[in-house]
Design a protein around this motif. Sequence first.
Motif, PDB file in Angstrom:
ATOM      1  N   ALA A   1       0.842  -1.197   0.000  1.00 27.30           N
ATOM      2  CA  ALA A   1       0.000   0.000   0.000  1.00 27.30           C
ATOM      3  C   ALA A   1       0.880   1.252   0.000  1.00 27.30           C
ATOM      4  O   ALA A   1       2.072   1.192   0.254  1.00 27.30           O
ATOM      5  CB  ALA A   1      -0.908  -0.005   1.225  1.00 27.30           C
ATOM      6  N   ILE A   2       0.237   2.364  -0.272  1.00 27.12           N
ATOM      7  CA  ILE A   2       0.903   3.667  -0.214  1.00 27.12           C
ATOM      8  C   ILE A   2       0.497   4.319   1.105  1.00 27.12           C
ATOM      9  O   ILE A   2      -0.601   4.094   1.615  1.00 27.12           O
ATOM     10  CB  ILE A   2       0.463   4.558  -1.398  1.00 27.12           C
ATOM     11  N   LYS A   3       1.390   5.122   1.664  1.00 28.02           N
ATOM     12  CA  LYS A   3       1.055   5.888   2.866  1.00 28.02           C
ATOM     13  C   LYS A   3       1.387   7.349   2.629  1.00 28.02           C
ATOM     14  O   LYS A   3       2.160   7.683   1.733  1.00 28.02           O
ATOM     15  CB  LYS A   3       1.809   5.371   4.093  1.00 28.02           C
ATOM     16  N   ILE A   4       0.779   8.189   3.425  1.00 22.88           N
ATOM     17  CA  ILE A   4       1.049   9.624   3.367  1.00 22.88           C
ATOM     18  C   ILE A   4       1.876   9.974   4.585  1.00 22.88           C
ATOM     19  O   ILE A   4       1.471   9.701   5.718  1.00 22.88           O
ATOM     20  CB  ILE A   4      -0.267  10.428   3.319  1.00 22.88           C
ATOM     21  N   THR A   5       3.026  10.575   4.355  1.00 28.66           N
ATOM     22  CA  THR A   5       3.940  10.890   5.457  1.00 28.66           C
ATOM     23  C   THR A   5       3.558  12.200   6.147  1.00 28.66           C
ATOM     24  O   THR A   5       2.699  12.945   5.668  1.00 28.66           O
ATOM     25  CB  THR A   5       5.391  11.002   4.942  1.00 28.66           C
ATOM     26  N   GLU A   6       4.226  12.486   7.221  1.00 30.43           N
ATOM     27  CA  GLU A   6       3.944  13.704   7.999  1.00 30.43           C
ATOM     28  C   GLU A   6       4.322  14.986   7.264  1.00 30.43           C
ATOM     29  O   GLU A   6       3.981  16.073   7.707  1.00 30.43           O
ATOM     30  CB  GLU A   6       4.649  13.641   9.351  1.00 30.43           C
ATOM     31  N   GLU A   7       4.974  14.860   6.109  1.00 30.50           N
ATOM     32  CA  GLU A   7       5.292  16.034   5.305  1.00 30.50           C
ATOM     33  C   GLU A   7       4.059  16.570   4.564  1.00 30.50           C
ATOM     34  O   GLU A   7       4.117  17.615   3.919  1.00 30.50           O
ATOM     35  CB  GLU A   7       6.397  15.729   4.285  1.00 30.50           C
ATOM     36  N   CYS A   8       2.934  15.861   4.659  1.00 30.53           N
ATOM     37  CA  CYS A   8       1.699  16.267   3.980  1.00 30.53           C
ATOM     38  C   CYS A   8       1.325  17.699   4.360  1.00 30.53           C
ATOM     39  O   CYS A   8       1.348  18.072   5.528  1.00 30.53           O
ATOM     40  CB  CYS A   8       0.571  15.310   4.366  1.00 30.53           C
ATOM     41  N   ILE A   9       0.961  18.489   3.342  1.00 31.42           N
ATOM     42  CA  ILE A   9       0.560  19.881   3.582  1.00 31.42           C
ATOM     43  C   ILE A   9      -0.964  20.046   3.526  1.00 31.42           C
ATOM     44  O   ILE A   9      -1.477  21.157   3.500  1.00 31.42           O
ATOM     45  CB  ILE A   9       1.244  20.832   2.575  1.00 31.42           C
ATOM     46  N   ASN A  10      -1.685  18.923   3.512  1.00 35.25           N
ATOM     47  CA  ASN A  10      -3.152  18.933   3.500  1.00 35.25           C
ATOM     48  C   ASN A  10      -3.744  19.697   2.319  1.00 35.25           C
ATOM     49  O   ASN A  10      -4.767  20.364   2.454  1.00 35.25           O
ATOM     50  CB  ASN A  10      -3.703  19.481   4.824  1.00 35.25           C
ATOM     51  N   CYS A  11      -3.134  19.562   1.161  1.00 43.28           N
ATOM     52  CA  CYS A  11      -3.655  20.260  -0.020  1.00 43.28           C
ATOM     53  C   CYS A  11      -4.880  19.553  -0.598  1.00 43.28           C
ATOM     54  O   CYS A  11      -5.686  20.172  -1.285  1.00 43.28           O
ATOM     55  CB  CYS A  11      -2.570  20.408  -1.086  1.00 43.28           C
ATOM     56  N   GLY A  12      -4.998  18.242  -0.362  1.00 44.02           N
ATOM     57  CA  GLY A  12      -6.147  17.491  -0.844  1.00 44.02           C
ATOM     58  C   GLY A  12      -6.075  17.055  -2.289  1.00 44.02           C
ATOM     59  O   GLY A  12      -7.035  16.488  -2.812  1.00 44.02           O
ATOM     60  N   ALA A  13      -4.955  17.278  -2.963  1.00 45.25           N
ATOM     61  CA  ALA A  13      -4.837  16.917  -4.381  1.00 45.25           C
ATOM     62  C   ALA A  13      -4.984  15.411  -4.604  1.00 45.25           C
ATOM     63  O   ALA A  13      -5.494  14.974  -5.638  1.00 45.25           O
ATOM     64  CB  ALA A  13      -3.505  17.394  -4.947  1.00 45.25           C
ATOM     65  N   CYS A  14      -4.575  14.622  -3.643  1.00 44.46           N
ATOM     66  CA  CYS A  14      -4.578  13.169  -3.793  1.00 44.46           C
ATOM     67  C   CYS A  14      -5.970  12.546  -3.699  1.00 44.46           C
ATOM     68  O   CYS A  14      -6.273  11.586  -4.407  1.00 44.46           O
ATOM     69  CB  CYS A  14      -3.683  12.535  -2.740  1.00 44.46           C
ATOM     70  N   GLU A  15      -6.811  13.068  -2.846  1.00 40.48           N
ATOM     71  CA  GLU A  15      -8.094  12.430  -2.535  1.00 40.48           C
ATOM     72  C   GLU A  15      -8.958  12.138  -3.768  1.00 40.48           C
ATOM     73  O   GLU A  15      -9.411  10.999  -3.954  1.00 40.48           O
ATOM     74  CB  GLU A  15      -8.863  13.251  -1.517  1.00 40.48           C
ATOM     75  N   PRO A  16      -9.212  13.106  -4.644  1.00 35.09           N
ATOM     76  CA  PRO A  16     -10.079  12.810  -5.795  1.00 35.09           C
ATOM     77  C   PRO A  16      -9.433  11.901  -6.837  1.00 35.09           C
ATOM     78  O   PRO A  16     -10.120  11.368  -7.705  1.00 35.09           O
ATOM     79  CB  PRO A  16     -10.382  14.190  -6.379  1.00 35.09           C
ATOM     80  N   GLU A  17      -8.129  11.703  -6.762  1.00 31.95           N
ATOM     81  CA  GLU A  17      -7.423  10.873  -7.748  1.00 31.95           C
ATOM     82  C   GLU A  17      -7.506   9.384  -7.441  1.00 31.95           C
ATOM     83  O   GLU A  17      -7.246   8.552  -8.302  1.00 31.95           O
ATOM     84  CB  GLU A  17      -5.947  11.279  -7.825  1.00 31.95           C
ATOM     85  N   CYS A  18      -7.892   9.015  -6.225  1.00 37.30           N
ATOM     86  CA  CYS A  18      -7.877   7.614  -5.803  1.00 37.30           C
ATOM     87  C   CYS A  18      -9.091   6.859  -6.354  1.00 37.30           C
ATOM     88  O   CYS A  18     -10.226   7.164  -6.006  1.00 37.30           O
ATOM     89  CB  CYS A  18      -7.864   7.517  -4.286  1.00 37.30           C
ATOM     90  N   PRO A  19      -8.854   5.829  -7.180  1.00 36.69           N
ATOM     91  CA  PRO A  19      -9.971   5.074  -7.746  1.00 36.69           C
ATOM     92  C   PRO A  19     -10.661   4.161  -6.735  1.00 36.69           C
ATOM     93  O   PRO A  19     -11.729   3.623  -7.014  1.00 36.69           O
ATOM     94  CB  PRO A  19      -9.311   4.260  -8.865  1.00 36.69           C
ATOM     95  N   ASN A  20     -10.061   3.995  -5.574  1.00 37.11           N
ATOM     96  CA  ASN A  20     -10.611   3.113  -4.544  1.00 37.11           C
ATOM     97  C   ASN A  20     -11.229   3.866  -3.377  1.00 37.11           C
ATOM     98  O   ASN A  20     -11.673   3.244  -2.415  1.00 37.11           O
ATOM     99  CB  ASN A  20      -9.518   2.188  -4.005  1.00 37.11           C
ATOM    100  N   ASN A  21     -11.228   5.186  -3.435  1.00 41.61           N
ATOM    101  CA  ASN A  21     -11.698   5.992  -2.300  1.00 41.61           C
ATOM    102  C   ASN A  21     -11.005   5.564  -1.011  1.00 41.61           C
ATOM    103  O   ASN A  21     -11.645   5.395   0.020  1.00 41.61           O
ATOM    104  CB  ASN A  21     -13.215   5.915  -2.160  1.00 41.61           C
TER     105      ASN A  21
END
Length: 115
Positions: free
Chosen positions: A2-22
Amino acid sequence: MAIKITEECINCGACEPECPNNAIYEGGVEWTISDGNAVTGEYKLFNGSVVDAHFKNPPISDDTYYIVPDKCTECQGFHEEPQCASVCPVDCCVPDEQYQETVEELLAKKEKLHL
């Protein structure tokens, strides 16, 4: 794996709509297996426990976006590469070493999530 999001995340939200699995959620938001798909009934998680697909699980992170490993397929069967990683402006979507899966296992998970 799986992929994980590290603590460097800036909460931009760009990733969320791109995920085909929600599989990606905003920090602090509860998640369910059934979010964004037609899965119903019992679903077996990585840790061996069985939950109802509609059961609201506690957030994996309260502060940043996060990826639910039980729903992440690394975009196998959808795209050439994980879309979250390709759109992340700070490169914080990385392989999660805790969840080792073969391509075949990821594709089987995709089939299970997308009836």
